[in-house]
Enzyme design. Sequence first.
Site, PDB file in Angstrom:
ATOM      1  N   ARG A 176      -4.773 -32.037  24.428  1.00  0.00           N
ATOM      2  CA  ARG A 176      -3.515 -31.953  25.418  1.00  0.00           C
ATOM      3  C   ARG A 176      -3.962 -31.584  26.753  1.00  0.00           C
ATOM      4  O   ARG A 176      -3.290 -31.951  27.962  1.00  0.00           O
ATOM      5  CB  ARG A 176      -2.877 -30.800  24.772  1.00  0.00           C
ATOM      6  CG  ARG A 176      -1.594 -30.316  25.356  1.00  0.00           C
ATOM      7  CD  ARG A 176      -0.429 -31.707  25.363  1.00  0.00           C
ATOM      8  NE  ARG A 176       0.665 -31.206  26.097  1.00  0.00           N
ATOM      9  CZ  ARG A 176       1.538 -32.066  26.821  1.00  0.00           C
ATOM     10  NH1 ARG A 176       1.515 -33.270  26.554  1.00  0.00           N
ATOM     11  NH2 ARG A 176       2.461 -31.423  27.325  1.00  0.00           N
ATOM     12  N   ASN A 215       0.791 -16.976  28.851  1.00  0.00           N
ATOM     13  CA  ASN A 215       0.428 -17.131  27.240  1.00  0.00           C
ATOM     14  C   ASN A 215      -0.998 -16.621  27.285  1.00  0.00           C
ATOM     15  O   ASN A 215      -1.575 -16.385  28.442  1.00  0.00           O
ATOM     16  CB  ASN A 215       0.580 -18.722  27.015  1.00  0.00           C
ATOM     17  CG  ASN A 215       1.995 -19.061  26.477  1.00  0.00           C
ATOM     18  OD1 ASN A 215       2.361 -18.387  25.681  1.00  0.00           O
ATOM     19  ND2 ASN A 215       2.076 -20.233  26.975  1.00  0.00           N
ATOM     20  N   CYS A 224       9.122 -16.571  25.621  1.00  0.00           N
ATOM     21  CA  CYS A 224       8.390 -17.815  25.203  1.00  0.00           C
ATOM     22  C   CYS A 224       9.530 -19.132  25.244  1.00  0.00           C
ATOM     23  O   CYS A 224      10.680 -18.635  24.866  1.00  0.00           O
ATOM     24  CB  CYS A 224       7.751 -17.856  24.136  1.00  0.00           C
ATOM     25  SG  CYS A 224       7.010 -19.359  23.485  1.00  0.00           S
ATOM     26  N   ASP A 225       9.292 -20.194  25.750  1.00  0.00           N
ATOM     27  CA  ASP A 225      10.497 -21.108  25.761  1.00  0.00           C
ATOM     28  C   ASP A 225      10.307 -21.862  24.544  1.00  0.00           C
ATOM     29  O   ASP A 225      11.280 -22.986  24.500  1.00  0.00           O
ATOM     30  CB  ASP A 225      10.467 -22.004  27.104  1.00  0.00           C
ATOM     31  CG  ASP A 225       9.310 -22.790  27.456  1.00  0.00           C
ATOM     32  OD1 ASP A 225       8.165 -22.732  26.435  1.00  0.00           O
ATOM     33  OD2 ASP A 225       9.132 -23.464  28.373  1.00  0.00           O
ATOM     34  N   ARG A 257      -8.336 -24.339  30.034  1.00  0.00           N
ATOM     35  CA  ARG A 257      -7.830 -24.755  28.762  1.00  0.00           C
ATOM     36  C   ARG A 257      -8.423 -25.636  28.125  1.00  0.00           C
ATOM     37  O   ARG A 257      -8.514 -25.853  27.020  1.00  0.00           O
ATOM     38  CB  ARG A 257      -6.400 -25.552  29.141  1.00  0.00           C
ATOM     39  CG  ARG A 257      -5.607 -25.957  28.187  1.00  0.00           C
ATOM     40  CD  ARG A 257      -4.224 -26.253  28.416  1.00  0.00           C
ATOM     41  NE  ARG A 257      -3.629 -26.888  27.343  1.00  0.00           N
ATOM     42  CZ  ARG A 257      -2.126 -27.121  27.334  1.00  0.00           C
ATOM     43  NH1 ARG A 257      -1.363 -26.842  28.116  1.00  0.00           N
ATOM     44  NH2 ARG A 257      -1.725 -27.811  26.250  1.00  0.00           N
ATOM     45  N   TYR A 311       4.949 -24.531  16.062  1.00  0.00           N
ATOM     46  CA  TYR A 311       3.362 -23.990  16.175  1.00  0.00           C
ATOM     47  C   TYR A 311       3.008 -23.678  14.866  1.00  0.00           C
ATOM     48  O   TYR A 311       1.973 -23.403  14.760  1.00  0.00           O
ATOM     49  CB  TYR A 311       3.337 -22.634  16.986  1.00  0.00           C
ATOM     50  CG  TYR A 311       3.299 -23.330  18.542  1.00  0.00           C
ATOM     51  CD1 TYR A 311       1.978 -23.735  19.152  1.00  0.00           C
ATOM     52  CD2 TYR A 311       4.478 -23.241  19.275  1.00  0.00           C
ATOM     53  CE1 TYR A 311       2.098 -24.149  20.633  1.00  0.00           C
ATOM     54  CE2 TYR A 311       4.456 -23.895  20.677  1.00  0.00           C
ATOM     55  CZ  TYR A 311       3.429 -24.192  21.172  1.00  0.00           C
ATOM     56  OH  TYR A 311       3.121 -24.452  22.487  1.00  0.00           O
ATOM     57  N   HIS A 349       4.989 -17.912  18.770  1.00  0.00           N
ATOM     58  CA  HIS A 349       4.458 -19.159  18.047  1.00  0.00           C
ATOM     59  C   HIS A 349       4.182 -18.964  16.890  1.00  0.00           C
ATOM     60  O   HIS A 349       3.166 -19.660  16.369  1.00  0.00           O
ATOM     61  CB  HIS A 349       3.021 -19.473  19.177  1.00  0.00           C
ATOM     62  CG  HIS A 349       3.433 -19.961  20.412  1.00  0.00           C
ATOM     63  ND1 HIS A 349       2.556 -20.562  21.331  1.00  0.00           N
ATOM     64  CD2 HIS A 349       4.536 -20.179  21.105  1.00  0.00           C
ATOM     65  CE1 HIS A 349       3.052 -20.634  22.419  1.00  0.00           C
ATOM     66  NE2 HIS A 349       4.291 -20.507  22.245  1.00  0.00           N
TER      67      HIS A 349
END
Length: 453
Positions: free
Chosen positions: A286, A148, A171-172, A94, A266, A201
């Site tokens: 992040r 994801n 997706c939350d 990530r 998003y 998103h």
Amino acid sequence: MKAHNVVIVGGGSIRNPELMAMLASQKEKFPIKRLVLYDIEADRQEIVGKYGEILMREYYPELETFLYTTDPAVAFEGVDFALVQIRAGKIAMREKDEKIPLKHGCVGQETCGAGGFAYGLRSVPAIIDLVKTIRKYSPEAWILNYSNPAAIVAEATKRVFPADHRILNICDMPIAIMDRYGELMGCTRLDFEPRYFGLNHFGWFTHVYDKKTGVDLAPAIKEKLLSGHMFGKGNEEHVMEQSWLETYNFMAQMLRDYPEYLPNTYLKYYLYPDHVVETSDPNYTRANEIMDGKEKKVYSMLNEVIKLGKIKGTPYELGSERNVHASYIVELAISILNNENNIFLIIVKNNGIIPNIDPDMMVEVACRVGSNGAEALAMEPVGTFYKGMMENQYAYEKLTVDGLLEKDKTKLLQALALNRTVVDTDTAKKILDDLIEANVDFWGSEFTTGKNN
């Protein structure tokens, strides 16, 4: 009520303590006989598993079996529900997903833009193999997938498993947004019945109905957002990190520019990419925040509980709070199990749901969910702006999956060039080459000699 067999896939995830706690709290509505954690990495999973043993012993003594394993035959045999939340490449990849695009002046985000593209190319093969393995042992299991980037994963699973209606990609993020709406309106998201459209998103709330009165609260929510409300100034401040506060507070700017619908947060990355890049730190993203913050905090808690051998009577005792991520997937399982037909936002094949959009597009829309799965609510045609945005984004997602499945570097370049966070072809080439080098252990070496060379 019959008790069920459940497996949590991605057993070493730092999200699992919250998910296990939610399962324990909902045992009357969702009784479980056997709960298994499954991960391909034993060491990573062991600490979560040991914590889970303590949690279940204290909070779910009725549970007949709790175990953690790396053996798919043990994990998936006779499963009723598979709750899937894997991260291919984990947090280390990530970080690369976020920093490589930023090095080239483009948005660095884990699911959007070039970062989401890289993540998707890792996730899709892992999810396809996982679904095939689950189906080998449990052909009728419900597979509820949080992994994801959900849009790219959904596009791939649609193609590889076209008739499998028991795979639900969710997706939350829209749910977390509705939590913020609840703060504005003095209620909770459970008081809302949303109407929503877009891709994952990449969508908009058209209506946010009050369940009791039927009144659409979207106009009042817009008014409050535009009147200068700032999240983090009230009692919710302690639960939101600064980067998330900035994200939620940017909704007002998007509403000022595009006032028709309430935007998914998003959309900031696609509609304001220059702003995002200018306000990003290319050396501390992040991923770094999570590694230095939540990851350390969760592992510290897990280790302390394991050392104490208990949760009750410690600072880590479970409370009444409902974690958004954990509660949403459990609520979905409960709606299926009890045929409740509640409204959820699910990623499904369009098939005429939005009449002026490609029927093959994987759209995120309001669905009633019961024992037969998700049944989408039909919508009116969408306007030109939204249609154009969605078609462009879907073309990017489709080409990403095409390029992966066909091992075609040219299609991967085309995908990046279409993405609104990249656009420029020369920049797309540089990003793609860097991503190929960073992901060789996941994507293989095929793309180094692809058609674009």
